[in-house]
Design a protein around this motif. Structure first.
Motif, mmCIF file in Angstrom:
data_model
loop_
_atom_site.group_PDB
_atom_site.id
_atom_site.type_symbol
_atom_site.label_atom_id
_atom_site.label_comp_id
_atom_site.label_asym_id
_atom_site.label_seq_id
_atom_site.Cartn_x
_atom_site.Cartn_y
_atom_site.Cartn_z
ATOM 1 N N PHE A 98 3.596 1.984 2.734
ATOM 2 C CA PHE A 98 4.781 3.023 2.479
ATOM 3 C C PHE A 98 3.886 4.287 2.139
ATOM 4 O O PHE A 98 2.516 4.295 2.127
ATOM 5 C CB PHE A 98 5.608 2.695 1.557
ATOM 6 N N VAL A 99 4.700 5.519 2.386
ATOM 7 C CA VAL A 99 3.819 6.629 2.179
ATOM 8 C C VAL A 99 4.847 7.410 1.259
ATOM 9 O O VAL A 99 6.035 7.164 1.014
ATOM 10 C CB VAL A 99 3.874 7.554 3.409
ATOM 11 N N THR A 100 4.234 8.545 0.532
ATOM 12 C CA THR A 100 5.026 9.336 -0.159
ATOM 13 C C THR A 100 5.515 10.578 0.866
ATOM 14 O O THR A 100 4.943 10.556 1.939
ATOM 15 C CB THR A 100 4.288 9.974 -1.479
ATOM 16 N N ALA A 101 6.369 11.319 0.083
ATOM 17 C CA ALA A 101 6.727 12.590 1.278
ATOM 18 C C ALA A 101 5.389 13.029 1.697
ATOM 19 O O ALA A 101 5.404 13.535 3.066
ATOM 20 C CB ALA A 101 7.817 13.214 0.447
ATOM 21 N N THR A 102 4.491 13.621 0.925
ATOM 22 C CA THR A 102 3.378 14.448 1.292
ATOM 23 C C THR A 102 2.485 13.764 2.012
ATOM 24 O O THR A 102 1.524 14.115 2.395
ATOM 25 C CB THR A 102 2.837 15.206 0.077
ATOM 26 N N GLY A 103 2.623 12.381 1.860
ATOM 27 C CA GLY A 103 1.573 11.445 2.545
ATOM 28 C C GLY A 103 2.044 10.948 3.968
ATOM 29 O O GLY A 103 1.297 10.612 4.748
ATOM 30 N N LEU A 106 1.131 -1.049 0.198
ATOM 31 C CA LEU A 106 -0.023 0.067 0.195
ATOM 32 C C LEU A 106 0.875 1.329 0.013
ATOM 33 O O LEU A 106 1.852 1.318 0.767
ATOM 34 C CB LEU A 106 -0.806 0.025 1.330
ATOM 35 N N LEU A 107 0.849 2.241 -1.052
ATOM 36 C CA LEU A 107 1.267 3.463 -1.037
ATOM 37 C C LEU A 107 0.286 4.546 -0.818
ATOM 38 O O LEU A 107 -0.445 4.776 -1.364
ATOM 39 C CB LEU A 107 2.087 3.519 -2.385
ATOM 40 N N VAL A 108 0.656 5.206 0.401
ATOM 41 C CA VAL A 108 -0.255 6.396 0.938
ATOM 42 C C VAL A 108 0.187 7.734 0.520
ATOM 43 O O VAL A 108 1.382 7.929 0.924
ATOM 44 C CB VAL A 108 -0.520 6.107 2.400
ATOM 45 N N GLY A 109 -0.683 8.422 -0.461
ATOM 46 C CA GLY A 109 -0.225 9.779 -0.875
ATOM 47 C C GLY A 109 -0.573 10.767 -0.169
ATOM 48 O O GLY A 109 -1.584 10.750 0.670
ATOM 49 N N GLY A 110 -0.344 12.105 -0.439
ATOM 50 C CA GLY A 110 -0.951 13.332 0.051
ATOM 51 C C GLY A 110 -2.490 13.451 -0.064
ATOM 52 O O GLY A 110 -3.123 14.015 1.018
ATOM 53 N N GLU A 132 -4.420 1.004 8.008
ATOM 54 C CA GLU A 132 -3.883 0.205 8.652
ATOM 55 C C GLU A 132 -4.523 -1.224 8.887
ATOM 56 O O GLU A 132 -3.976 -1.987 8.618
ATOM 57 C CB GLU A 132 -3.362 0.803 10.036
ATOM 58 N N ARG A 133 -6.178 -1.161 8.961
ATOM 59 C CA ARG A 133 -6.636 -2.371 9.298
ATOM 60 C C ARG A 133 -6.846 -3.153 7.526
ATOM 61 O O ARG A 133 -6.712 -4.265 7.617
ATOM 62 C CB ARG A 133 -8.136 -1.998 9.303
ATOM 63 N N LEU A 134 -6.751 -2.283 6.499
ATOM 64 C CA LEU A 134 -6.767 -3.025 5.107
ATOM 65 C C LEU A 134 -5.219 -3.628 5.101
ATOM 66 O O LEU A 134 -5.251 -4.704 4.565
ATOM 67 C CB LEU A 134 -6.945 -1.920 4.198
ATOM 68 N N ALA A 135 -4.431 -2.939 5.559
ATOM 69 C CA ALA A 135 -2.917 -3.709 5.378
ATOM 70 C C ALA A 135 -2.805 -4.970 6.357
ATOM 71 O O ALA A 135 -2.250 -6.000 5.789
ATOM 72 C CB ALA A 135 -1.861 -2.700 5.914
ATOM 73 N N GLU A 136 -3.659 -4.833 7.362
ATOM 74 C CA GLU A 136 -3.405 -6.079 8.339
ATOM 75 C C GLU A 136 -4.407 -7.295 7.618
ATOM 76 O O GLU A 136 -3.924 -8.303 7.648
ATOM 77 C CB GLU A 136 -4.172 -5.710 9.645
ATOM 78 N N ARG A 137 -5.562 -7.117 6.727
ATOM 79 C CA ARG A 137 -6.300 -7.733 6.494
ATOM 80 C C ARG A 137 -5.439 -8.486 5.054
ATOM 81 O O ARG A 137 -5.620 -9.762 4.970
ATOM 82 C CB ARG A 137 -7.379 -7.006 5.827
ATOM 83 N N LEU A 138 -4.799 -7.659 4.411
ATOM 84 C CA LEU A 138 -4.176 -7.957 3.374
ATOM 85 C C LEU A 138 -2.781 -8.656 3.536
ATOM 86 O O LEU A 138 -1.919 -9.505 2.512
ATOM 87 C CB LEU A 138 -3.899 -7.034 2.249
ATOM 88 N N VAL A 197 -0.927 7.884 8.160
ATOM 89 C CA VAL A 197 -0.913 6.745 8.579
ATOM 90 C C VAL A 197 -0.068 6.623 10.018
ATOM 91 O O VAL A 197 0.833 7.564 10.206
ATOM 92 C CB VAL A 197 -0.424 5.523 7.855
ATOM 93 N N ASP A 198 -0.317 5.774 11.060
ATOM 94 C CA ASP A 198 0.591 5.568 12.122
ATOM 95 C C ASP A 198 2.062 4.891 11.701
ATOM 96 O O ASP A 198 1.961 3.730 11.176
ATOM 97 C CB ASP A 198 -0.257 4.538 13.013
#
Length: 564
Positions: free
Chosen positions: A237-242, A210-214, A226-232, A246-247
């Motif tokens: 990961f995040v971009t700089a502006t993202g 999962l890549l989370v952007g701004g 985070e729940r989706l990541a746990e399920r999958l 997330v925690d």
């Protein structure tokens, strides 16, 4: 404030101020024209006007306020060079998705083309860098133009809007014959077929990322990503502006993507079979190899705006709100077990822990070396700031240590404001003031270079006068360290051109209401702690730390070597 059914106003500016009050806007940034009508309209209200010394600072502060609050920020300016001064701030707001309305003065319709004082074609200059630009010449068009400006800024992919009131409207009565249509943010849900296609891709993936952007800022307050990541069993990961979406203390979080990816994450990027990009344009720094998937890997993209979907990658596309898409996926996956390869999930958790171990080892290593190293500055800053804190970053040379997770981490109650891909010099240093006003209950620290800090200029006095308690950690390498590093790397170290001077020594005079220069580790924690206390009390605090050009993250050095 409850809007009345109708009202009359002394000018377009009085109408705009009434709309701001009705919309709940509490703070405005800017430097108005010398007719001062905006100030006259604001005078009897409780709307706070942060009077800046430079329109560039006003635009940056407004963008920072919008990024932190998620609400549309307002910037008030004059005409001509004032409009030219906000271009950089509008570019940053557009690229970082900051909802913002610039209310500007303009030449009267009757005087255009006559060589009027400060006459400039502001519409032609600003239209390319905003979502919508509009000039109002007639009093009957003021009310609908104001409403549309705020509707456009907040909806779709959020961004800046430019609204110009010609000088004809300074004394012209404006009549509103109905209640204000107050702005509301609409979050469109993706359509059914797109969600089914994307769900099929998620079900088929065994090694997802999962890549989370701004675009996910303010869209993950309940931790559904985070729940989706746990399920999958997916890496996050995040971009700089993202950052801040997330925690970053979550065991599946693995850092930034692309240029700023920690070395431990490179095998994950090489092995993933699906990247799920949420609210990202997939700009160059986010997709820089080896911190991003290789050719042939599908990228499932979710974005509000079709124009912001990258055409460089294959894979499903979902047009709609990222938060709504994640909720729909969680519902669709509710009855299913974890489809990820168990070894993949183990590798993800190992990446998280090994990154932390490498950073701890680096801190131990530099602790044995002379002088102050930036890795330990971040470590001490983490100790002295409370859990509710926001790090506002720049994008120069040494300040990029904070980009490489986990030298700095945003926990569940923390946030990080990062410049867009445009990385305007000084954005973080100035935007920190707007961030602090948007989050008065958080400690706000700006992690900046001396070149970026210099862009505050006379507006440092504005922070002092307004009691905006920002803590500035200024990494003093003597100027523009990034450019000097590029010059040295190209074999031109003996060039007659220099971007830096010798670092400051303790005792050099520096501006700032609370000021300290720290050039040895003995006083580092004490000075940062004291500065944090001063900023918590509403006082601007500036801590200068002389640093060496060669003190850069190893990850960045390796990336540059591959790029050169």
């Amino acid at each position: 404030m409850t809007p009345t059914d109708s009202a009359g106003y002394a000018s377009a500016w009085h109408a705009a101020v009434d709309f701001l009050q009705a919309s709940g806007v509490e703070t405005v940034f800017g430097l108005p024209d010398d007719d001062l009508v905006p100030l006259k309209a604001l005078e009897p209200t409780d709307v706070r006007m942060v009077l800046c010394r430079d329109q560039r600072a006003a635009a940056f502060m407004a963008a920072g306020h919008a990024l932190r609050s998620g609400q549309t920020a307002v910037c008030v300016i004059g005409k001509g060079p004032a409009a030219a001064n906000v271009v950089g701030g509008l570019v940053e707001a557009r690229c970082s998705g900051a909802p913002m309305v610039v209310l500007a003065s303009g030449t009267s319709a009757s005087a255009r083309g006559s060589g009027a004082f400060q006459e400039l074609d502001q519409m032609a200059m600003l239209s390319p860098v905003v979502k919508w630009a509009h000039r109002v010449d007639h009093p009957d068009r003021v009310v609908p133009a104001i409403e549309r400006a705020f509707l456009v800024a907040a909806n779709g992919a959020p961004g800046p809007v430019y609204l110009e009131f010609s000088a004809d409207l300074l004394e012209a009565e404006v009549v509103r014959g109905r209640p204000w249509r107050l702005p509301r943010t609409h979050r469109p849900t993706p359509d059914g077929p797109a969600l089914e296609t994307s769900l099929a891709a998620l079900r088929a993936s065994r090694r997802p990322v999962l890549l989370v952007g701004g675009g996910m800022r303010h869209r993950n307050a309940d931790g559904q990503v985070e729940r989706l990541a746990e399920r999958l069993g997916a890496a996050i990961f995040v971009t700089a502006t993202g950052r801040g979406s997330v925690d970053e203390d979550h065991p599946l979080f693995c850092g930034l993507a692309g240029l700023y990816a920690p070395e431990e994450s490179h095998p994950l990027w090489a092995g993933t079979d699906l990247v799920v990009a949420l609210g990202s344009r997939l700009e160059e720094t986010a997709t820089y190899r080896p911190g991003f998937a290789g050719p042939g890997t599908d990228v499932l993209q979710v974005n509000l705006e079709p124009a912001e979907v990258s055409a460089e990658w294959g894979g499903p596309v979902v047009i709609g709100d990222g938060g709504a898409a994640v909720r729909a996926w969680l519902a669709g996956l509710a009855e299913e077990g974890n489809g990820a390869d168990p070894e993949w999930a183990d590798s993800v958790r190992s990446c998280h822990s090994r990154s932390a171990g490498r950073v701890a080892a680096e801190r131990r290593r530099v602790a044995e070396l002379p002088g102050i190293h930036i890795a330990e500055v971040l470590y001490v800053l983490d100790e002295v700031l409370p859990a509710k804190r926001i790090l506002v970053q720049e994008n120069g040379l040494q300040d990029m240590w904070s980009y490489f997770y986990p030298f700095w981490s945003c926990g569940a109650s923390a946030d990080s404001i990062v410049p867009s891909e445009q990385t305007s010099l000084g954005f973080g240093a100035v935007a920190a003031a707007g961030v602090k006003l948007a989050a008065p209950d958080h400690a706000v620290a700006a992690f900046v270079g001396d070149g970026a800090f210099g862009k505050l200029g006379a507006d440092l006095d504005v922070l002092v006068d307004e009691g905006i308690g920002v803590l500035y950690i200024v990494l003093d390498n003597g100027g523009y360290g990034w450019l000097q590093a590029q010059l040295d790397k190209g074999g031109a170290g003996s060039s007659r051109f220099r971007f830096v001077r010798e670092p400051a020594a303790a005792g050099d005079g520096r501006p700032g209401p609370y000021h300290a220069v720290v050039d040895d580790r003995v006083g580092l924690k004490k000075e940062l702690w004291q500065a944090a206390q001063e900023s918590a009390a509403g006082r601007v605090a500036v801590v200068w730390i002389p640093v060496r050009l060669e003190d850069v993250p190893a990850d960045l050095t390796e990336m540059e070597g591959q790029h050169s």
